[in-house]
Design a protein around this motif. Structure first.
Motif, PDB file in Angstrom:
ATOM      1  N   ILE A 166     -48.108 -72.469 -22.065  1.00  0.00           N
ATOM      2  CA  ILE A 166     -48.063 -71.439 -21.739  1.00  0.00           C
ATOM      3  C   ILE A 166     -46.967 -71.862 -20.459  1.00  0.00           C
ATOM      4  O   ILE A 166     -47.260 -72.275 -19.352  1.00  0.00           O
ATOM      5  N   THR A 167     -46.013 -70.655 -20.465  1.00  0.00           N
ATOM      6  CA  THR A 167     -45.274 -70.995 -18.664  1.00  0.00           C
ATOM      7  C   THR A 167     -46.311 -69.693 -18.258  1.00  0.00           C
ATOM      8  O   THR A 167     -46.382 -68.350 -18.729  1.00  0.00           O
ATOM      9  N   PRO A 168     -47.372 -69.882 -17.316  1.00  0.00           N
ATOM     10  CA  PRO A 168     -48.415 -68.985 -17.060  1.00  0.00           C
ATOM     11  C   PRO A 168     -47.898 -67.651 -16.620  1.00  0.00           C
ATOM     12  O   PRO A 168     -47.111 -67.557 -15.819  1.00  0.00           O
ATOM     13  N   MET A 169     -48.743 -66.701 -17.021  1.00  0.00           N
ATOM     14  CA  MET A 169     -48.655 -65.228 -16.906  1.00  0.00           C
ATOM     15  C   MET A 169     -49.448 -64.471 -17.121  1.00  0.00           C
ATOM     16  O   MET A 169     -49.797 -64.797 -18.168  1.00  0.00           O
ATOM     17  N   GLY A 170     -49.351 -63.280 -16.818  1.00  0.00           N
ATOM     18  CA  GLY A 170     -50.410 -61.940 -18.098  1.00  0.00           C
ATOM     19  C   GLY A 170     -52.270 -62.325 -17.552  1.00  0.00           C
ATOM     20  O   GLY A 170     -52.548 -61.746 -18.774  1.00  0.00           O
ATOM     21  N   GLY A 171     -52.285 -62.955 -16.817  1.00  0.00           N
ATOM     22  CA  GLY A 171     -53.723 -63.171 -16.485  1.00  0.00           C
ATOM     23  C   GLY A 171     -53.998 -64.676 -17.096  1.00  0.00           C
ATOM     24  O   GLY A 171     -54.880 -65.442 -16.825  1.00  0.00           O
ATOM     25  N   LEU A 172     -53.085 -65.056 -17.775  1.00  0.00           N
ATOM     26  CA  LEU A 172     -53.524 -66.389 -18.336  1.00  0.00           C
ATOM     27  C   LEU A 172     -52.758 -67.818 -17.300  1.00  0.00           C
ATOM     28  O   LEU A 172     -51.984 -67.503 -16.800  1.00  0.00           O
ATOM     29  N   HIS A 173     -53.724 -68.502 -17.812  1.00  0.00           N
ATOM     30  CA  HIS A 173     -53.533 -70.016 -16.411  1.00  0.00           C
ATOM     31  C   HIS A 173     -52.417 -71.460 -17.710  1.00  0.00           C
ATOM     32  O   HIS A 173     -52.871 -71.234 -19.076  1.00  0.00           O
ATOM     33  N   GLU A 174     -51.697 -72.388 -17.062  1.00  0.00           N
ATOM     34  CA  GLU A 174     -51.119 -73.440 -17.957  1.00  0.00           C
ATOM     35  C   GLU A 174     -52.582 -73.955 -18.083  1.00  0.00           C
ATOM     36  O   GLU A 174     -53.350 -74.521 -17.820  1.00  0.00           O
ATOM     37  N   ALA A 175     -52.038 -75.052 -19.439  1.00  0.00           N
ATOM     38  CA  ALA A 175     -53.008 -74.872 -19.797  1.00  0.00           C
ATOM     39  C   ALA A 175     -52.786 -76.916 -19.889  1.00  0.00           C
ATOM     40  O   ALA A 175     -51.858 -77.378 -19.361  1.00  0.00           O
ATOM     41  N   PRO A 176     -54.026 -77.786 -19.327  1.00  0.00           N
ATOM     42  CA  PRO A 176     -53.918 -79.382 -18.744  1.00  0.00           C
ATOM     43  C   PRO A 176     -53.962 -79.415 -19.687  1.00  0.00           C
ATOM     44  O   PRO A 176     -53.689 -79.055 -20.691  1.00  0.00           O
ATOM     45  N   PRO A 177     -52.681 -80.597 -19.097  1.00  0.00           N
ATOM     46  CA  PRO A 177     -52.012 -81.832 -20.094  1.00  0.00           C
ATOM     47  C   PRO A 177     -53.047 -82.455 -21.323  1.00  0.00           C
ATOM     48  O   PRO A 177     -52.340 -83.017 -22.462  1.00  0.00           O
ATOM     49  N   GLN A 178     -53.790 -83.065 -20.947  1.00  0.00           N
ATOM     50  CA  GLN A 178     -55.082 -83.669 -21.670  1.00  0.00           C
ATOM     51  C   GLN A 178     -55.500 -82.833 -22.927  1.00  0.00           C
ATOM     52  O   GLN A 178     -55.066 -83.060 -23.896  1.00  0.00           O
ATOM     53  N   LYS A 179     -55.503 -81.321 -22.349  1.00  0.00           N
ATOM     54  CA  LYS A 179     -55.744 -80.348 -23.593  1.00  0.00           C
ATOM     55  C   LYS A 179     -54.395 -80.745 -24.719  1.00  0.00           C
ATOM     56  O   LYS A 179     -54.931 -80.385 -25.997  1.00  0.00           O
ATOM     57  N   MET A 180     -53.505 -80.783 -23.863  1.00  0.00           N
ATOM     58  CA  MET A 180     -51.956 -80.431 -25.275  1.00  0.00           C
ATOM     59  C   MET A 180     -51.675 -81.837 -26.066  1.00  0.00           C
ATOM     60  O   MET A 180     -51.824 -81.907 -27.245  1.00  0.00           O
ATOM     61  N   LEU A 181     -52.160 -82.974 -25.566  1.00  0.00           N
ATOM     62  CA  LEU A 181     -52.625 -84.224 -25.951  1.00  0.00           C
ATOM     63  C   LEU A 181     -53.988 -84.241 -27.041  1.00  0.00           C
ATOM     64  O   LEU A 181     -53.872 -84.631 -29.061  1.00  0.00           O
ATOM     65  N   ASP A 182     -54.927 -84.120 -26.782  1.00  0.00           N
ATOM     66  CA  ASP A 182     -55.634 -84.130 -27.355  1.00  0.00           C
ATOM     67  C   ASP A 182     -56.218 -82.623 -28.742  1.00  0.00           C
ATOM     68  O   ASP A 182     -56.060 -83.516 -30.014  1.00  0.00           O
ATOM     69  N   TRP A 183     -55.035 -81.848 -28.369  1.00  0.00           N
ATOM     70  CA  TRP A 183     -54.406 -80.443 -29.454  1.00  0.00           C
ATOM     71  C   TRP A 183     -53.638 -80.968 -30.322  1.00  0.00           C
ATOM     72  O   TRP A 183     -54.000 -81.081 -32.206  1.00  0.00           O
ATOM     73  N   GLN A 184     -53.424 -81.928 -29.898  1.00  0.00           N
ATOM     74  CA  GLN A 184     -51.691 -82.077 -31.094  1.00  0.00           C
ATOM     75  C   GLN A 184     -52.495 -83.708 -31.611  1.00  0.00           C
ATOM     76  O   GLN A 184     -52.083 -83.484 -32.981  1.00  0.00           O
ATOM     77  N   SER A 185     -53.407 -84.367 -31.024  1.00  0.00           N
ATOM     78  CA  SER A 185     -54.308 -85.377 -32.047  1.00  0.00           C
ATOM     79  C   SER A 185     -55.013 -84.702 -33.015  1.00  0.00           C
ATOM     80  O   SER A 185     -55.231 -85.066 -33.999  1.00  0.00           O
ATOM     81  N   LYS A 186     -55.798 -83.262 -32.527  1.00  0.00           N
ATOM     82  CA  LYS A 186     -56.621 -82.574 -33.282  1.00  0.00           C
ATOM     83  C   LYS A 186     -55.784 -82.386 -34.465  1.00  0.00           C
ATOM     84  O   LYS A 186     -55.932 -82.018 -36.047  1.00  0.00           O
TER      85      LYS A 186
END
Length: 246
Positions: A205-225
Motif C-alpha cells: 500500500i501507498t500509505p493513506m486513509g489511516g492505513l500504514h505501510e506493510a513491513p517488507p518481511q510481511k510482503m515476502l512471507d505472504w508471497q511465500s504463502k
C-alpha cells in the motif's frame, strides 16, 4: 451515450502485470465503494468536476468539457491520441462497470484501431462484467480485504473471477500493515478454487486513509504463502508513484 469522465490521458501503466506499458487512460466518475486507500477518491464520487483532456501536440480541439460528456464529443480526441502506438486503452475509475453501455459504445467506436481494452475494476460487480466480457481483453481485478475496507466481498469476488477467467485476468491485492492473514488466506482460497494459474499481484500500500505501510518481511512471507497454492505470484508496488506520475 453520456457518462461522467474526469480525465483522458496517455501514460504508462503503473501497477500489476502490465506495468510499464503505454496506455490511453479513460477515467470514469462514480464508484460503488469508498476504500480508505483510494488514490482517486477526489474524482471517483464528484460528478461536478470537468472532463480534462491531456494536452497533445497538434490537437486543436477543446481540452476541457462539462460533465456528463457525450461520447461523440470525446471521439475526436481519442481518435487523435490513438494515432500514436498504445498497448491498450485502460478503462478505469472509480468503477467503470457502473457504465457498461458507455464501455460497449466506446469499444465499437475504437474497433478500427485494433487496440485491446483493459478494464481496471474492484471486482465486485459480476453481473455487470457479464454484459461486457465479450469486448474486454484484459482485466485487472482488485480483491478487497475486509480488514482494509471494513466490508467483505468474498461472494462477489468469486462470482466475478468465474466470469473473468475466460479472459486475460490477474488479481491485485493491496497489502497494508493492517491487512490480516485470515483475510489473505481466504482470498487465496477463492483464487485457487477458480484457477490456480491466475496471476496474483501483491501491491504494498501507498500509505493513506489511516492505513500504514506493510513491513517488507510481511510482503515476502505472504508471497511465500501464496506460492504454495498459486502458480504465479508477484510483488509489484505502484511504480507510477515512484516516478511522480499520477
Amino acid at each position: 451515450m453520456q457518462a461522467g469522465v474526469s480525465e483522458i490521458f496517455s501514460s504508462i501503466q503503473g501497477e500489476g502485470k502490465y506495468v510499464g506499458c503505454r496506455q490511453l487512460f479513460i477515467r470514469l466518475i462514480g464508484c460503488n465503494m469508498n476504500c480508505p486507500y483510494c488514490d482517486t477518491n477526489d474524482v471517483a464520487h464528484d460528478k461536478t468536476v470537468p472532463c480534462i483532456l491531456e494536452k497533445a501536440a497538434g490537437y486543436q480541439g477543446d481540452l476541457k468539457l462539462d460533465n456528463p460528456v457525450d461520447i461523440e464529443d470525446l471521439m475526436p480526441y481519442i481518435n487523435y491520441r490513438l494515432q500514436s502506438p498504445h498497448h491498450s486503452i485502460s478503462i478505469t475509475g472509480g468503477e467503470p462497470l457502473l457504465f457498461t453501455d458507455f464501455i460497449r459504445d466506446l469499444a465499437q467506436k475504437v474497433k478500427q484501431f485494433n487496440v485491446p481494452l483493459f478494464l481496471e475494476t474492484n471486482g465486485t460487480l459480476p453481473q455487470q462484467l457479464e454484459k461486457v466480457i465479450d469486448i474486454i481483453d484484459i482485466i485487472s481485478m482488485d480483491m478487497k480485504l475486509p480488514s482494509d475496507v471494513q466490508k467483505a466481498y468474498w461472494q462477489e469476488h468469486e462470482q466475478f473471477l468465474q466470469v473473468a477467467k475466460q479472459k486475460d485476468v490477474y488479481v491485485k491485492i493491496v497489502v497494508s500493515a493492517e491487512s490480516t492473514e485470515e483475510d489473505f488466506v481466504k482470498a487465496l482460497d477463492i483464487i485457487k478454487n477458480v484457477d490456480e494459474n491466475i496471476l496474483l499481484v501483491l501491491q504494498p500500500i501507498t500509505p493513506m486513509g489511516g492505513l500504514h505501510e506493510a513491513p517488507p518481511q510481511k510482503m515476502l512471507d505472504w508471497q511465500s504463502k501464496a506460492m504454495q497454492v498459486l502458480k504465479n505470484v508477484r510483488v509489484i508496488p505502484q511504480t507510477h508513484k515512484m516516478m511522480n506520475q499520477l
